[in-house]
Scaffold this motif. Structure first.
Motif, PDB file in Angstrom:
ATOM      1  N   ASP A 137      37.267  27.429  55.767  1.00  0.00           N
ATOM      2  CA  ASP A 137      37.288  27.423  57.225  1.00  0.00           C
ATOM      3  C   ASP A 137      38.162  28.564  57.744  1.00  0.00           C
ATOM      4  N   GLY A 138      37.626  29.351  58.668  1.00  0.00           N
ATOM      5  CA  GLY A 138      38.392  30.418  59.283  1.00  0.00           C
ATOM      6  C   GLY A 138      38.490  31.688  58.471  1.00  0.00           C
ATOM      7  N   GLU A 139      37.834  31.742  57.327  1.00  0.00           N
ATOM      8  CA  GLU A 139      37.926  32.910  56.457  1.00  0.00           C
ATOM      9  C   GLU A 139      36.672  33.765  56.599  1.00  0.00           C
ATOM     10  N   ASP A 140      36.854  35.063  56.853  1.00  0.00           N
ATOM     11  CA  ASP A 140      35.681  35.933  56.934  1.00  0.00           C
ATOM     12  C   ASP A 140      35.369  36.497  55.545  1.00  0.00           C
ATOM     13  N   ILE A 141      34.238  37.176  55.440  1.00  0.00           N
ATOM     14  CA  ILE A 141      33.785  37.613  54.120  1.00  0.00           C
ATOM     15  C   ILE A 141      34.710  38.678  53.531  1.00  0.00           C
ATOM     16  N   GLN A 142      35.288  39.538  54.375  1.00  0.00           N
ATOM     17  CA  GLN A 142      36.198  40.551  53.841  1.00  0.00           C
ATOM     18  C   GLN A 142      37.419  39.895  53.190  1.00  0.00           C
ATOM     19  N   THR A 143      37.965  38.865  53.848  1.00  0.00           N
ATOM     20  CA  THR A 143      39.113  38.153  53.283  1.00  0.00           C
ATOM     21  C   THR A 143      38.740  37.493  51.970  1.00  0.00           C
ATOM     22  N   ARG A 144      37.555  36.909  51.914  1.00  0.00           N
ATOM     23  CA  ARG A 144      37.119  36.246  50.679  1.00  0.00           C
ATOM     24  C   ARG A 144      36.928  37.246  49.547  1.00  0.00           C
ATOM     25  N   VAL A 145      36.325  38.383  49.852  1.00  0.00           N
ATOM     26  CA  VAL A 145      36.133  39.408  48.826  1.00  0.00           C
ATOM     27  C   VAL A 145      37.485  39.886  48.303  1.00  0.00           C
ATOM     28  N   GLU A 146      38.421  40.119  49.202  1.00  0.00           N
ATOM     29  CA  GLU A 146      39.753  40.573  48.781  1.00  0.00           C
ATOM     30  C   GLU A 146      40.428  39.521  47.906  1.00  0.00           C
ATOM     31  N   ARG A 147      40.228  38.244  48.222  1.00  0.00           N
ATOM     32  CA  ARG A 147      40.818  37.171  47.414  1.00  0.00           C
ATOM     33  C   ARG A 147      40.196  37.134  46.019  1.00  0.00           C
ATOM     34  N   ILE A 148      38.884  37.266  45.945  1.00  0.00           N
ATOM     35  CA  ILE A 148      38.218  37.262  44.645  1.00  0.00           C
ATOM     36  C   ILE A 148      38.669  38.463  43.813  1.00  0.00           C
ATOM     37  N   GLU A 149      38.814  39.620  44.464  1.00  0.00           N
ATOM     38  CA  GLU A 149      39.296  40.794  43.748  1.00  0.00           C
ATOM     39  C   GLU A 149      40.719  40.574  43.230  1.00  0.00           C
ATOM     40  N   ALA A 150      41.560  39.914  44.041  1.00  0.00           N
ATOM     41  CA  ALA A 150      42.931  39.627  43.598  1.00  0.00           C
ATOM     42  C   ALA A 150      42.929  38.689  42.400  1.00  0.00           C
ATOM     43  N   ILE A 151      42.028  37.693  42.421  1.00  0.00           N
ATOM     44  CA  ILE A 151      41.915  36.767  41.291  1.00  0.00           C
ATOM     45  C   ILE A 151      41.468  37.519  40.042  1.00  0.00           C
ATOM     46  N   ARG A 152      40.473  38.384  40.179  1.00  0.00           N
ATOM     47  CA  ARG A 152      39.985  39.158  39.031  1.00  0.00           C
ATOM     48  C   ARG A 152      41.103  40.036  38.460  1.00  0.00           C
ATOM     49  N   ALA A 153      41.870  40.686  39.347  1.00  0.00           N
ATOM     50  CA  ALA A 153      42.955  41.553  38.884  1.00  0.00           C
ATOM     51  C   ALA A 153      44.017  40.746  38.142  1.00  0.00           C
ATOM     52  N   LYS A 154      44.324  39.550  38.645  1.00  0.00           N
ATOM     53  CA  LYS A 154      45.331  38.715  37.988  1.00  0.00           C
ATOM     54  C   LYS A 154      44.813  38.206  36.641  1.00  0.00           C
ATOM     55  N   VAL A 155      43.525  37.887  36.560  1.00  0.00           N
ATOM     56  CA  VAL A 155      42.941  37.472  35.278  1.00  0.00           C
ATOM     57  C   VAL A 155      43.072  38.602  34.260  1.00  0.00           C
ATOM     58  N   ARG A 156      42.787  39.835  34.689  1.00  0.00           N
ATOM     59  CA  ARG A 156      42.924  40.981  33.784  1.00  0.00           C
ATOM     60  C   ARG A 156      44.375  41.143  33.327  1.00  0.00           C
ATOM     61  N   GLU A 157      45.316  40.916  34.260  1.00  0.00           N
ATOM     62  CA  GLU A 157      46.729  41.011  33.901  1.00  0.00           C
ATOM     63  C   GLU A 157      47.105  39.953  32.865  1.00  0.00           C
ATOM     64  N   VAL A 158      46.625  38.723  33.067  1.00  0.00           N
ATOM     65  CA  VAL A 158      46.892  37.641  32.107  1.00  0.00           C
ATOM     66  C   VAL A 158      46.356  38.016  30.723  1.00  0.00           C
ATOM     67  N   GLU A 159      45.146  38.576  30.675  1.00  0.00           N
ATOM     68  CA  GLU A 159      44.565  38.951  29.387  1.00  0.00           C
ATOM     69  C   GLU A 159      45.357  40.062  28.711  1.00  0.00           C
ATOM     70  N   ARG A 160      45.864  41.012  29.499  1.00  0.00           N
ATOM     71  CA  ARG A 160      46.683  42.087  28.921  1.00  0.00           C
ATOM     72  C   ARG A 160      47.977  41.529  28.330  1.00  0.00           C
ATOM     73  N   ILE A 161      48.592  40.572  29.035  1.00  0.00           N
ATOM     74  CA  ILE A 161      49.833  39.974  28.534  1.00  0.00           C
ATOM     75  C   ILE A 161      49.557  39.186  27.257  1.00  0.00           C
ATOM     76  N   LYS A 162      48.446  38.463  27.223  1.00  0.00           N
ATOM     77  CA  LYS A 162      48.079  37.719  26.018  1.00  0.00           C
ATOM     78  C   LYS A 162      47.887  38.660  24.829  1.00  0.00           C
ATOM     79  N   ALA A 163      47.282  39.802  25.083  1.00  0.00           N
ATOM     80  CA  ALA A 163      47.058  40.776  24.004  1.00  0.00           C
ATOM     81  C   ALA A 163      48.391  41.311  23.492  1.00  0.00           C
ATOM     82  N   ARG A 164      49.314  41.593  24.398  1.00  0.00           N
ATOM     83  CA  ARG A 164      50.646  42.052  23.989  1.00  0.00           C
ATOM     84  C   ARG A 164      51.354  40.985  23.168  1.00  0.00           C
ATOM     85  N   LEU A 165      51.212  39.728  23.599  1.00  0.00           N
ATOM     86  CA  LEU A 165      51.844  38.624  22.887  1.00  0.00           C
ATOM     87  C   LEU A 165      51.289  38.508  21.465  1.00  0.00           C
TER      88      LEU A 165
END
Length: 239
Positions: free
Chosen positions: A168-196
């Motif tokens: 509710d109240g979210e436009d498509i640009q905000t949603r796209v930016e949120r999905i991109e932020a989630i994808r970037a954080k997932v990539r960061e998690v995978e990089r940390i796991k690889a380092r570990l």
């Protein structure tokens, strides 16, 4: 509703797009040209969704929506190829890829730049899975204008998990930016796991584990409904 639509005959365009035209308008370098040669068989400008073809009014951001068919030489297409086409075509675009009797749809959220209206901002790409080429198509989404139609077509390509749904109240640009932020954080998690996995020293593993816990907490926050609502409320308040 699927991401594959039964486009009206009135919008049919059916023009083959020479790769050389994409190279010219996208300023393609040798590496990009090699990608086109290696991965792309043919590009066809299949449909033009515009006021004169589907009787929907244009908006400031969406004057037309173009639909391209891309037949592939292999089952792989680098996003750089689509970005080159998006750079060359000054309208939002939907891509349908075909290969060995299968098809998939891909598109990025494409909008005019706020800093320079002659340039376009292109998000990361959203994609469906491969499906048989004879899979049934859905009618075009009901919409009052081309902007709303484009949003509904793009939404059909987005992830289905709750965090990716329009709140509710979210436009498509905000949603796209949120999905991109989630994808970037997932990539960061995978990089940390690889380092570990590579690290052998105990004290360094402890530090990396702490970093991983923090990244996972941040990812969970990005996905949470409460965070989504807070971000949407903040965006609405700041307009």
């Amino acid at each position: 509703m699927t991401a594959f639509f039964d486009y009206p005959k009135s919008a049919a365009f059916g023009r083959v797009v020479p790769k050389s035209k994409i190279y010219e308008h996208a300023g393609a370098n040798t590496a990009l040209k090699d990608l086109f040669v290696r991965e792309v068989d043919q590009i066809v400008w299949r449909f033009k969704l515009a006021p004169e073809t589907i009787n929907l009014s244009a908006t400031k951001a969406v004057a037309e929506v173009q639909v391209f068919g891309i037949s592939l030489k292999t089952g792989k297409l680098d996003d750089a190829v689509l970005r080159a086409i998006d750079k060359a075509i000054p309208f939002p675009s939907i891509f349908e890829l075909t290969w060995r009797g299968k098809r998939k749809a891909m598109a990025a959220f494409k909008r005019p730049s706020e800093a320079d209206s002659t340039k376009w901002v292109v998000s990361e790409y959203f994609t469906t899975d491969w499906v048989p080429e004879d899979t049934a198509r859905s009618p075009l989404p009901v919409a009052l204008d081309l902007g709303a139609l484009y949003e509904r077509m793009l939404t059909a390509l987005m992830p289905v998990e709750p965090a990716a749904r329009l709140q509710d109240g979210e436009d498509i640009q905000t949603r796209v930016e949120r999905i991109e932020a989630i994808r970037a954080k997932v990539r960061e998690v995978e990089r940390i796991k690889a380092r570990l996995a590579r690290e052998k020293q105990y004290n360094k593993r402890v530090a990396i584990n702490a970093e991983l816990r923090t990244a996972n907490q941040e990812l969970a926050a990005l996905k949470s409904t409460d965070a989504v609502r807070a971000n949407a409320l903040s965006a609405a308040t700041n307009k």
